[in-house]
Design a protein around this motif. Structure first.
Motif, PDB file in Angstrom:
ATOM      1  N   ASP A 164       0.800  -1.218   0.000  1.00 55.26           N
ATOM      2  CA  ASP A 164       0.000   0.000   0.000  1.00 55.26           C
ATOM      3  C   ASP A 164       0.841   1.280   0.000  1.00 55.26           C
ATOM      4  O   ASP A 164       0.314   2.372   0.161  1.00 55.26           O
ATOM      5  CB  ASP A 164      -0.997   0.005   1.170  1.00 55.26           C
ATOM      6  N   LYS A 194      -1.534   3.972  -1.251  1.00 51.21           N
ATOM      7  CA  LYS A 194      -2.707   3.424  -1.934  1.00 51.21           C
ATOM      8  C   LYS A 194      -3.900   3.491  -0.991  1.00 51.21           C
ATOM      9  O   LYS A 194      -3.900   2.852   0.060  1.00 51.21           O
ATOM     10  CB  LYS A 194      -2.445   1.984  -2.363  1.00 51.21           C
ATOM     11  N   GLU A 195      -4.889   4.309  -1.380  1.00 52.53           N
ATOM     12  CA  GLU A 195      -6.118   4.454  -0.602  1.00 52.53           C
ATOM     13  C   GLU A 195      -7.306   4.143  -1.494  1.00 52.53           C
ATOM     14  O   GLU A 195      -7.436   4.720  -2.570  1.00 52.53           O
ATOM     15  CB  GLU A 195      -6.266   5.887  -0.073  1.00 52.53           C
ATOM     16  N   ASN A 196      -8.145   3.233  -1.047  1.00 54.51           N
ATOM     17  CA  ASN A 196      -9.336   2.842  -1.820  1.00 54.51           C
ATOM     18  C   ASN A 196      -8.979   2.456  -3.250  1.00 54.51           C
ATOM     19  O   ASN A 196      -9.671   2.821  -4.186  1.00 54.51           O
ATOM     20  CB  ASN A 196     -10.377   3.957  -1.805  1.00 54.51           C
ATOM     21  N   GLY A 197      -7.867   1.746  -3.398  1.00 54.30           N
ATOM     22  CA  GLY A 197      -7.456   1.256  -4.714  1.00 54.30           C
ATOM     23  C   GLY A 197      -6.803   2.290  -5.607  1.00 54.30           C
ATOM     24  O   GLY A 197      -6.489   2.007  -6.748  1.00 54.30           O
ATOM     25  N   GLU A 198      -6.573   3.504  -5.095  1.00 54.18           N
ATOM     26  CA  GLU A 198      -5.973   4.567  -5.909  1.00 54.18           C
ATOM     27  C   GLU A 198      -4.698   5.072  -5.243  1.00 54.18           C
ATOM     28  O   GLU A 198      -4.647   5.276  -4.032  1.00 54.18           O
ATOM     29  CB  GLU A 198      -6.966   5.722  -6.060  1.00 54.18           C
ATOM     30  N   LYS A 251      -2.125   7.797  -4.187  1.00 51.78           N
ATOM     31  CA  LYS A 251      -2.136   9.232  -3.892  1.00 51.78           C
ATOM     32  C   LYS A 251      -0.755   9.642  -3.396  1.00 51.78           C
ATOM     33  O   LYS A 251      -0.111   8.908  -2.652  1.00 51.78           O
ATOM     34  CB  LYS A 251      -3.177   9.551  -2.821  1.00 51.78           C
TER      35      LYS A 251
END
Length: 159
Positions: free
Chosen positions: A123, A144-148, A150
């Motif tokens: 992540d 990686k937050e909620n699959g995206e 950042k």
């Protein structure tokens, strides 16, 4: 006698059909494994592509590319183990050229980005790059937050 031959033929036919089903199931299983490995490789490549694009687009990094200088476009990136020619990266509306060191030397190209590090974890991703012609570079971290992916922190430096 004819009955015995008929029974033997029927048993032989049943056994061969059963083996045929087993082989077909094994083949399907092998195909599924190969498909899964291919999908995994494609997924890793896609992940690397998303991360590399996010890094190239960092707001504080844009000045190093000098898009106003015609010779600097398209942006060039040194090919590496992680950054290969299959990646579809874009910058300033043009496809980024991913070139080997030999290709860069043969074409006399000196303005290219080098990804020194892209360490992708579950992540987080740590990264470093530099652009020797500008004496500049960048390092940072993505989350990686909620699959995206950042950007959580990065810094740009200049020699």
């Amino acid at each position: 006698m004819n009955k015995i031959i008929g029974i033997i033929l029927t048993i032989t036919l049943l056994i061969s059909c059963k083996n045929s089903e087993k082989t077909e199931t094994e083949n399907n299983s092998d195909s599924e494994i190969k498909l899964t490995q291919t999908e995994l490789i494609k997924s890793e490549s896609n992940q690397t592509e998303l991360i590399a694009q996010k890094i190239l687009d960092l707001p504080k990094l844009q000045w190093i590319y000098h898009p106003e200088v015609k010779e600097r476009l398209p942006v060039k990136v040194l090919e590496s183990e992680l950054i290969d020619k299959s990646l579809n990266l874009n910058k300033f509306g043009q496809k980024v050229r991913i070139l080997s060191m030999l290709e860069l030397e043969n074409e006399g190209i000196k303005d290219f980005v080098i990804f020194d590090k892209i360490k992708i974890g579950k992540d987080t991703t740590d990264f470093e790059l530099h652009y020797k012609i500008e004496g500049a570079g960048c390092s940072g971290k993505l989350l990686k937050e909620n699959g995206e992916w950042k950007v959580i922190d990065y810094s740009v430096w200049e020699n």
